[in-house]
Design an enzyme around this catalytic site. Structure first.
Site, PDB file in Angstrom:
ATOM      1  N   GLU A 441       0.806  -1.232   0.000  1.00 50.52           N
ATOM      2  CA  GLU A 441       0.000   0.000   0.000  1.00 50.52           C
ATOM      3  C   GLU A 441       0.834   1.275   0.000  1.00 50.52           C
ATOM      4  O   GLU A 441       0.738   2.093   0.915  1.00 50.52           O
ATOM      5  CB  GLU A 441      -0.946   0.008   1.209  1.00 50.52           C
ATOM      6  CG  GLU A 441      -1.987  -1.071   1.167  1.00 50.52           C
ATOM      7  CD  GLU A 441      -3.071  -0.908   2.233  1.00 50.52           C
ATOM      8  OE1 GLU A 441      -2.994   0.030   3.041  1.00 50.52           O
ATOM      9  OE2 GLU A 441      -3.999  -1.735   2.252  1.00 50.52           O
ATOM     10  N   GLU A 515      -4.506  -9.036   1.607  1.00 51.83           N
ATOM     11  CA  GLU A 515      -5.208  -8.718   2.859  1.00 51.83           C
ATOM     12  C   GLU A 515      -6.690  -8.865   2.577  1.00 51.83           C
ATOM     13  O   GLU A 515      -7.226  -8.181   1.705  1.00 51.83           O
ATOM     14  CB  GLU A 515      -4.906  -7.295   3.341  1.00 51.83           C
ATOM     15  CG  GLU A 515      -3.580  -7.207   4.056  1.00 51.83           C
ATOM     16  CD  GLU A 515      -3.164  -5.798   4.426  1.00 51.83           C
ATOM     17  OE1 GLU A 515      -4.022  -4.976   4.792  1.00 51.83           O
ATOM     18  OE2 GLU A 515      -1.947  -5.532   4.341  1.00 51.83           O
TER      19      GLU A 515
HETATM   20  C1  GAL Z   1      -4.266  -2.070   5.598  1.00 49.31           C
HETATM   21  C2  GAL Z   1      -2.787  -2.098   5.906  1.00 49.31           C
HETATM   22  C3  GAL Z   1      -2.556  -2.863   7.195  1.00 49.31           C
HETATM   23  C4  GAL Z   1      -3.466  -2.374   8.274  1.00 49.31           C
HETATM   24  C5  GAL Z   1      -4.888  -2.518   7.845  1.00 49.31           C
HETATM   25  C6  GAL Z   1      -5.843  -2.048   8.903  1.00 49.31           C
HETATM   26  O1  GAL Z   1      -4.565  -1.090   4.699  1.00 49.31           O
HETATM   27  O2  GAL Z   1      -2.061  -2.703   4.887  1.00 49.31           O
HETATM   28  O3  GAL Z   1      -1.222  -2.719   7.598  1.00 49.31           O
HETATM   29  O4  GAL Z   1      -3.163  -1.048   8.541  1.00 49.31           O
HETATM   30  O5  GAL Z   1      -5.081  -1.756   6.671  1.00 49.31           O
HETATM   31  O6  GAL Z   1      -7.120  -2.121   8.453  1.00 49.31           O
END
Ligand code: GAL
Length: 807
Positions: A441, A515
């Site tokens: 990101e 994720e």
């Molecule tokens: C994502 C990020 C993670 C964490 C997560 C929380 O965007 O890659 O490290 O911050 O959000 O929702």
């Protein structure tokens, strides 16, 4: 320094029985753990006096000049704290309420630029080296220091390593005093952050002292990789040989391939000739391994490669490298194959901290965490967003867990390219590592700059490890711009609805959910509590950018082009208290809490990620005062149908849709809520009973036998039962711990994301409240064989104790 590569091929060597003479010669190489007896004191980022005059004394004007600072070997540190590594000073500090995003994101600990008095740590270590060893080379290796370490030996500056996640090694040889005291000094500066999550502070991983011959294999100087060709595997060993003598040398590199029991299966020898003084060569050899025993998730078999340097028929150095033989195939339309078998990635993201110990995680706890994940059905771990602790990879190698190994920052400057190189060179022998991740990101992800940086990093990755590929975790839906144009495997952070159109537009690019999900839940909580910062323990609440477990997994499971995905996250971690802030100090994203206690969503994943019989009821059945009111009951199972009964009365039968859950609204009556499920023609039952008052404490140790090495550790989980032996799910008692014997208590936790109780109790009064029926104590072995006893007491409850053996 010149670097050459010699390439030789050796055919099949047949099976050779191990011979006593093989390892008979004494090899001087030693690797000694350097974790004990460090002195520690806070410095100060804004007051030079309290920083031992570090910035006042002109220490860089002459080499070895250290007078008047804590760097001076003669400095008196007897009043400093004595401690054992790994050490995370952040976890020991109190929580502070400060209105600052990064302080919040790091778990409200007073570390960072706003806290100059608790962000600099000085470490000193006194040690001796025998005069008889003065012909050897000595190298100190730090596996991880958070962060920005500066290091001196006997007043001489060794170097500076800003990264809090990659390791660093320094050759000490020139500065050693043989047969006398040596003083190693480390100044750790944690005033800057590297991430947006809890990072800890201090020397939080192991430190090693290496000692070897001037003609040797340098650290991480062996790369072993295998290619399966028909019924056999060709194993390639690339060994660097470094000549730190003042004359050219000739010699041989021998490579012995051993099975797990030490039986020699293949061997090879190659000469290096005329290796100039202070030069390094890489000697490449190929060994044939007939009928390889493949490394897999269920059978994580590892071989050992012994690499020896021989000179004048004498072994001068020997390095043993564990490796596995396995194939990984990644396709754009059918997902991923491990050894030819399709593997859907059932992954979790994890940060590195755990309850009680912060980021100073004992090795045994790494194994504990990976075992918990495996029981849930997880087969892949993403080390988000930084190079992990080496022992975490050992745990994944030996327990059978794939790893997506991640670089901290997307940057191709020499400093950051070096971080990527350090990561890959350190980790490329691990069979668990199946893919690299070059970043996560980044604001530049859709720009030409992002694309160019990615290209440079990918080029470096291919050069250092042509056996694997890379991904990048993009928080983008159907967007093909910048990094996504060049990344071999497209990573999706959330936005799973963008995967299908992306695949339709770019059918040639494999894709993975880097994720996914990200339901926020608080273990054992069933109402929204925005004051204390609790979210109900159902798979229903998630931030706007993410989804429930059910939403992403039903989508991923239905489409073969998904390689699978990684849940955000496996465990709760400190910091990122989304969707709340203070008093919340840790995240709610975990499928398990910071102690590793499962939340209800665990059983959703376990239902669809394992073949075990899973039948789970949410919530518990202790609702005094709620009689007659409807309670939302969820059932997670992988059975075909479920009939629910309240106090023997059927509430109806429902058919279980695959990858989903079942729901009933049940007017509360105390008693017994029971589910009877049908699976493959078998009945499975699960009941939830209204319990009586808490009566006794129950201590459940993970292991009761520890190695008396001062390092081994075990987890003791604490719960309470009523008189009938039923676990009381809403108990909140204060549990006090005692330890009798030579063990050591390391930390306590309970999974409450708003608890400000201390994780460690240096005054010796160890205690922790239960949070919804559970808390945890982590203890470490002593250094002498014997036993120790852990006791747990609470007012009004029958006490418990457990004896830990250290044979
Ligand atoms: C994502 C990020 C993670 C964490 C997560 C929380 O965007 O890659 O490290 O911050 O959000 O929702």
């Amino acid at each position: 320094m010149m670097h050459r590569t010699f390439c030789l091929f050796f055919g099949l060597l047949g099976l050779v029985a191990p011979t006593a003479s093989c390892f008979a010669q004494t090899v001087p190489r030693q690797k000694t753990l350097f974790d004990n007896d460090w002195k520690f004191h806070f410095g100060h980022a804004a007051d030079p006096q309290q920083d031992f005059d570090f910035t006042v004394a002109n220490i860089f004007s002459k080499s070895g000049k250290a007078v008047g600072t804590a760097i001076d070997p003669r400095f008196a540190d007897s009043t400093w704290q004595t401690l054992q590594l790994p050490h995370d000073w952040a976890v020991q500090l109190p929580f502070v309420e400060v209105d600052n995003f990064d302080v919040m994101a790091h778990g409200y600990k007073p570390v960072g630029g706003l806290f100059p008095e608790t962000s600099i740590g000085w470490y000193r270590k006194h040690f001796q080296v025998a005069r008889a060893d003065s012909g050897q080379r000595f190298v100190i290796e730090f596996d991880g220091v958070f962060r920005d370490s500066q290091i001196w030996l006997n007043g001489f500056y060794l170097g500076n390593h800003p990264s809090g996640y990659t390791g660093v090694a320094y050759d000490l040889t020139d500065y050693l005093r043989y047969g006398e005291a040596n003083v190693l000094v480390v100044r750790v500066d944690a005033t800057q952050y590297e991430g947006w999550f809890y990072e800890g502070a201090g020397i939080y991983r192991h430190v090693w002292l290496h000692q070897y011959d001037p003609l040797h294999i340098p650290l991480h100087g062996v790369f072993v990789h295998a290619k399966v060709e028909g019924p056999q595997a060709i194993v390639t060993v690339e060994a660097s040989v470094e000549n730190e003598t003042d004359t050219p040398v000739e010699g041989t590199v021998a490579a012995y391939l051993l099975d797990r029991d030490g039986k020699r299966l293949a061997e090879s020898k190659a000469d290096f000739s005329a290796l100039p003084a202070h030069d390094t060569q890489t000697v490449v050899q190929h060994l044939t391994l007939p009928t390889p025993h493949l490394w897999s998730l269920d059978d994580p078999y590892r071989y050992r490669m012994v690499t020896e340097i021989q000179r004048n028929n004498k072994v001068v150095d020997r390095v043993e490298t564990r490796f596995g033989v396995r194939t990984i195939e990644i396709t754009p339309d059918r997902g991923m194959f491990l050894n030819g078998q399709h593997v859907m990635l059932q992954g979790v993201n994890c940060h590195q901290d755990h309850a009680g110990v912060g980021s100073a995680v004992p090795d045994a706890l790494q194994y504990y965490r990976i075992r918990l994940l495996k029981e849930m059905g997880v087969n892949a771990y993403r080390a988000s967003h930084n190079p992990p602790t080496p022992e975490l990879l050992d745990a994944c190698d030996s327990l059978g867990m794939l790893v997506m190994d991640e670089n901290r920052l997307l940057n191709s400057s020499p400093a950051y390219l070096q971080q990527l190189e350090d990561l890959i060179v350190r980790d490329r022998n691990h069979p668990s590592v199946f893919m690299w991740s070059i970043g996560n990101e980044e604001p530049s992800q859709t720009s030409a700059i992002g694309r160019r940086i990615a290209q440079t990093l990918l080029q470096k990755q291919r050069e250092l490890d042509p056996t694997r590929t890379s991904t990048y975790a993009a928080d983008l839906a159907n967007v093909y711009k910048g990094i996504n144009e060049v990344i071999p495997v497209r990573g999706f952070n959330y936005r799973h609805e963008g995967v299908a159109p992306y695949h339709a537009d770019h059918p040639e690019q494999p894709l993975v959910g880097t994720e996914m999900g990200s339901t926020v839940t608080t273990r054992g909580i069933y109402v929204v509590d925005s004051i204390r910062g609790y979210v109900p323990d159902y798979d229903s609440t998630h931030p706007w950018w993410s989804s429930t477990a059910e939403a992403w997994w039903t989508e991923a499971a239905a489409h073969p082009y998904w390689m699978g995905g990684f849940i955000w996250t496996g465990f709760d971690y400190r910091g990122e208290p989304t969707p709340y802030a203070w008093p919340n100090i840790n995240s709610h994203f975990g499928v398990m809490d910071v102690c590793g206690f499962p939340k209800n969503i665990y059983y959703y994943y376990q239902s669809w990620w394992t073949d075990e019989d899973v039948l789970h009821l949410t919530p518990h059945w202790n609702w005094p005062g709620r009689e007659g009111q409807p309670i939302k009951v969820w059932v997670n199972t992988n059975a075909e149908t479920v009939e629910l009964f309240l106090n023997g009365k059927s509430l109806g039968t429902k058919t279980m849709p695959r990858n989903e859950h079942l729901e009933w609204m049940v007017p509360y009556q105390p008693g017994k809520l029971e589910a009877v499920a049908l699976k493959d023609g078998r009945k499975i039952r699960k009941k939830m009973e209204t319990t009586g008052a808490a009566y006794r404490i129950v201590l459940t140790p993970d292991r009761t036998t520890l190695t008396p090495d001062g390092r081994d550790a075990t987890v003791l989980n604490v719960s309470v039962q009523d008189k009938k032996g039923r676990e009381v799910p809403d108990a909140q008692h204060l549990i006090r711990f005692s330890l009798d014997g030579t063990g050591r208590m390391l930390g306590v936790g309970n999974g409450d994301p708003s608890s400000h109780e201390p994780d460690q109790c240096p005054d010796g009064q160890w205690q922790r409240h239960l949070f919804n029926g559970k808390c945890q104590l982590i203890v470490q072995a002593g250094t002498q064989p014997g036993t120790f006893t852990i006791g747990a007491t609470a007012e009004g409850l029958k006490a418990a104790s457990v004896v830990i053996q250290m044979p």
